[in-house]
Design an enzyme around this catalytic site. Structure first.
Site, PDB file in Angstrom:
ATOM      1  N   ASN A 208       0.840  -1.190   0.000  1.00  0.00           N
ATOM      2  CA  ASN A 208       0.000   0.000   0.000  1.00  0.00           C
ATOM      3  C   ASN A 208       0.877   1.243   0.000  1.00  0.00           C
ATOM      4  O   ASN A 208       2.102   1.141  -0.036  1.00  0.00           O
ATOM      5  CB  ASN A 208      -0.960  -0.011   1.197  1.00  0.00           C
ATOM      6  CG  ASN A 208      -0.214  -0.132   2.513  1.00  0.00           C
ATOM      7  OD1 ASN A 208       0.556   0.740   2.893  1.00  0.00           O
ATOM      8  ND2 ASN A 208      -0.441  -1.250   3.214  1.00  0.00           N
ATOM      9  N   ASP A 277      -4.174  -6.514   4.409  1.00  0.00           N
ATOM     10  CA  ASP A 277      -5.252  -7.376   4.912  1.00  0.00           C
ATOM     11  C   ASP A 277      -5.252  -8.755   4.253  1.00  0.00           C
ATOM     12  O   ASP A 277      -5.789  -9.703   4.816  1.00  0.00           O
ATOM     13  CB  ASP A 277      -6.610  -6.710   4.663  1.00  0.00           C
ATOM     14  CG  ASP A 277      -6.794  -5.449   5.495  1.00  0.00           C
ATOM     15  OD1 ASP A 277      -6.318  -5.434   6.656  1.00  0.00           O
ATOM     16  OD2 ASP A 277      -7.382  -4.477   4.984  1.00  0.00           O
ATOM     17  N   LYS A 287       9.980 -16.135 -10.640  1.00  0.00           N
ATOM     18  CA  LYS A 287       9.112 -15.180 -11.311  1.00  0.00           C
ATOM     19  C   LYS A 287       8.164 -15.906 -12.257  1.00  0.00           C
ATOM     20  O   LYS A 287       8.592 -16.739 -13.074  1.00  0.00           O
ATOM     21  CB  LYS A 287       9.954 -14.171 -12.094  1.00  0.00           C
ATOM     22  CG  LYS A 287       9.119 -13.183 -12.894  1.00  0.00           C
ATOM     23  CD  LYS A 287       9.989 -12.281 -13.752  1.00  0.00           C
ATOM     24  CE  LYS A 287       9.125 -11.397 -14.639  1.00  0.00           C
ATOM     25  NZ  LYS A 287       9.920 -10.559 -15.548  1.00  0.00           N
ATOM     26  N   PHE A 321      -4.659   2.324  14.567  1.00  0.00           N
ATOM     27  CA  PHE A 321      -5.010   3.358  13.595  1.00  0.00           C
ATOM     28  C   PHE A 321      -6.086   2.815  12.670  1.00  0.00           C
ATOM     29  O   PHE A 321      -6.085   1.623  12.327  1.00  0.00           O
ATOM     30  CB  PHE A 321      -3.780   3.767  12.786  1.00  0.00           C
ATOM     31  CG  PHE A 321      -3.014   4.919  13.371  1.00  0.00           C
ATOM     32  CD1 PHE A 321      -2.977   6.149  12.734  1.00  0.00           C
ATOM     33  CD2 PHE A 321      -2.347   4.775  14.572  1.00  0.00           C
ATOM     34  CE1 PHE A 321      -2.277   7.218  13.280  1.00  0.00           C
ATOM     35  CE2 PHE A 321      -1.644   5.832  15.127  1.00  0.00           C
ATOM     36  CZ  PHE A 321      -1.609   7.056  14.475  1.00  0.00           C
ATOM     37  N   LYS A 335     -13.956  -0.809  15.261  1.00  0.00           N
ATOM     38  CA  LYS A 335     -12.600  -1.351  15.374  1.00  0.00           C
ATOM     39  C   LYS A 335     -12.121  -1.319  16.818  1.00  0.00           C
ATOM     40  O   LYS A 335     -11.438  -2.234  17.280  1.00  0.00           O
ATOM     41  CB  LYS A 335     -11.652  -0.547  14.474  1.00  0.00           C
ATOM     42  CG  LYS A 335     -10.288  -1.178  14.265  1.00  0.00           C
ATOM     43  CD  LYS A 335      -9.505  -0.429  13.191  1.00  0.00           C
ATOM     44  CE  LYS A 335      -8.216  -1.161  12.852  1.00  0.00           C
ATOM     45  NZ  LYS A 335      -7.452  -0.474  11.751  1.00  0.00           N
ATOM     46  N   LYS A 339     -11.124  -4.976  18.141  1.00  0.00           N
ATOM     47  CA  LYS A 339      -9.696  -5.257  18.331  1.00  0.00           C
ATOM     48  C   LYS A 339      -9.265  -5.184  19.795  1.00  0.00           C
ATOM     49  O   LYS A 339      -8.086  -5.402  20.102  1.00  0.00           O
ATOM     50  CB  LYS A 339      -8.865  -4.260  17.508  1.00  0.00           C
ATOM     51  CG  LYS A 339      -9.223  -4.212  16.020  1.00  0.00           C
ATOM     52  CD  LYS A 339      -9.022  -5.548  15.332  1.00  0.00           C
ATOM     53  CE  LYS A 339      -9.456  -5.513  13.881  1.00  0.00           C
ATOM     54  NZ  LYS A 339      -8.544  -4.780  13.016  1.00  0.00           N
TER      55      LYS A 339
END
Length: 396
Positions: A208, A277, A287, A321, A335, A339
């Site tokens: 990300n 995730d 490869k 976060f 959350k 969590k």
């Protein structure tokens, strides 16, 4: 914080010496008692008269010349100093300090000092990144010297890169912070930062846009508050803070393992990393060649690090976060419960001005049995200090 502090400013021989003159002036304006020592090479760039005029005190450059016959100058200055600042610190000066060489006024004084020493390197980027310089800086940090990371930009040599002495205003702010109360003294803080990488094959992966800037800023703020800090980070390009323990990882599983290794002894744990995730169900050793038609990759969930930490939490304050693009409050509250965290810091990553890779952020903190606290858009450095202050209060 600098009022009536005795500061010895040691000026090395580099083009950035002109900034040292501005630094001396600003320290005096902040109320500090400033003495200046210079290398012979530094005087090729800025004269002693400049610093004498700015500080209204004699400038020291020769260990064999005593301004007061009743005192040994380099011992006397070492004893009186509340802080010694080396700015700019050249590669040569850093090497001498790292190896205990005492062959001029600055090096003999620092070797005799028991007060904190701050070193601000400034040089060509290739000199800075040379293995010898890196080793010397690591040795200084191991000896307890506080290193100020140089900035990135146009260098006097014509190169563009890391090696600039920070601006005098930034240096004064950093030095002031060294005299601030240390509410996290004797506390252990564990922070994660940056993205994780889940490999498909040796050259392709899922990741990300997280830069790690927020987590790194939090690590710096916790360090400045006196904590013993461990930073577990994925692949980041940002300069890592000095004075903390860093652990580089790549995948989510590696990050989880690194976080759990130090988890039990922590007082405050902040999961600022953007952990993938999902990961491919199959990771190829070679490869994969291009095929005709569409390629389908089956994904599976990664281990939820924050939830795992929440399940194993004993007396730690646990902060997560929530990087969202919509319904911030709803997702953050869910959350927080799911969590088993103590706080969730929610931010809108759909905005380019406060999202991934930005130098600024705007967040709302949701906590168990605590009202939501909103922080307006500001630099991640300032925001990190405010967040650490809030979480420190929860430790009381």
């Amino acid at each position: 914080m600098l009022t009536n502090r005795n500061i010895l400013l040691c000026v090395g021989g580099g083009i950035a010496s002109y900034k040292a003159a501005a630094l001396a002036s600003k320290l005096v304006q902040a109320g500090a008692n400033v003495q200046v020592a210079m290398t012979k090479n530094a005087q090729q760039f800025v004269g002693k008269t400049t610093f004498a005029a700015l500080t209204r005190k004699p400038v020291y450059d020769d260990v064999f010349i005593e301004h007061d016959a009743s005192k040994i100058a380099h011992i006397d200055l070492a004893d009186e100093a509340d802080l010694i600042v080396v700015a700019p610190a050249t590669a040569n000066l850093i090497a001498k300090l790292a190896h205990g060489i005492a062959d001029d006024f600055i090096t003999t004084t620092i070797l005799a000092a028991t007060c904190p020493v701050v070193v601000a390197p400034a040089m060509n980027v290739n000199m800075l990144e040379h293995p010898a310089t890196v080793r010397n800086m690591e040795r200084l940090m191991a000896d307890g010297v506080h290193l100020i990371a140089p900035g990135v930009g146009n260098l006097a040599c014509g190169w563009i890169g890391k090696g600039r002495l920070p601006e005098p205003e930034e240096l004064v702010e950093t030095l002031s912070g060294l005299f601030q109360p240390k509410p996290l003294a004797n506390r252990h803080v564990l922070i994660s930062a940056g993205p994780t990488v889940e490999r498909i094959d040796p050259v392709r992966y899922l990741t990300n846009d997280s830069s790690g800037k927020m987590g790194i800023a939090l690590a710096e703020a916790a360090r400045d508050a006196g904590a013993t800090v461990t930073l577990v980070h994925g692949p980041v390009r940002e300069a890592l803070p000095t004075g903390i323990t860093t652990k580089a990882v790549e995948s989510g599983d590696e990050m989880l393992e690194a976080m759990l290794a130090d988890y039990d002894k922590q007082d405050l744990v902040i999961m600022a990393a953007a952990v993938a995730d999902y990961r491919p169900t199959v990771r190829y050793d070679r490869k994969q060649k291009k095929i005709d038609g569409p390629l389908r990759i089956e994904l599976e969930e990664t281990t939820d690090i924050l939830r795992t930490l929440g399940e194993r939490k004993t007396n730690q304050i646990l902060v997560g976060f929530a990087a969202e693009t919509e319904n911030l409050e709803k997702h953050a509250q869910q959350k927080l419960i799911r969590k088993q965290a103590d706080f969730i810091v929610a931010n809108d990553v759909s905005r380019a001005d406060i999202g991934f890779s930005s130098d600024e952020n705007q967040v709302t903190v949701y906590g168990n049995n605590h009202p939501a606290v909103h922080y307006d858009q500001q630099s991640k450095t300032r925001l990190a200090a405010a967040l650490i202050e809030q979480f420190t209060e929860a430790l009381q």
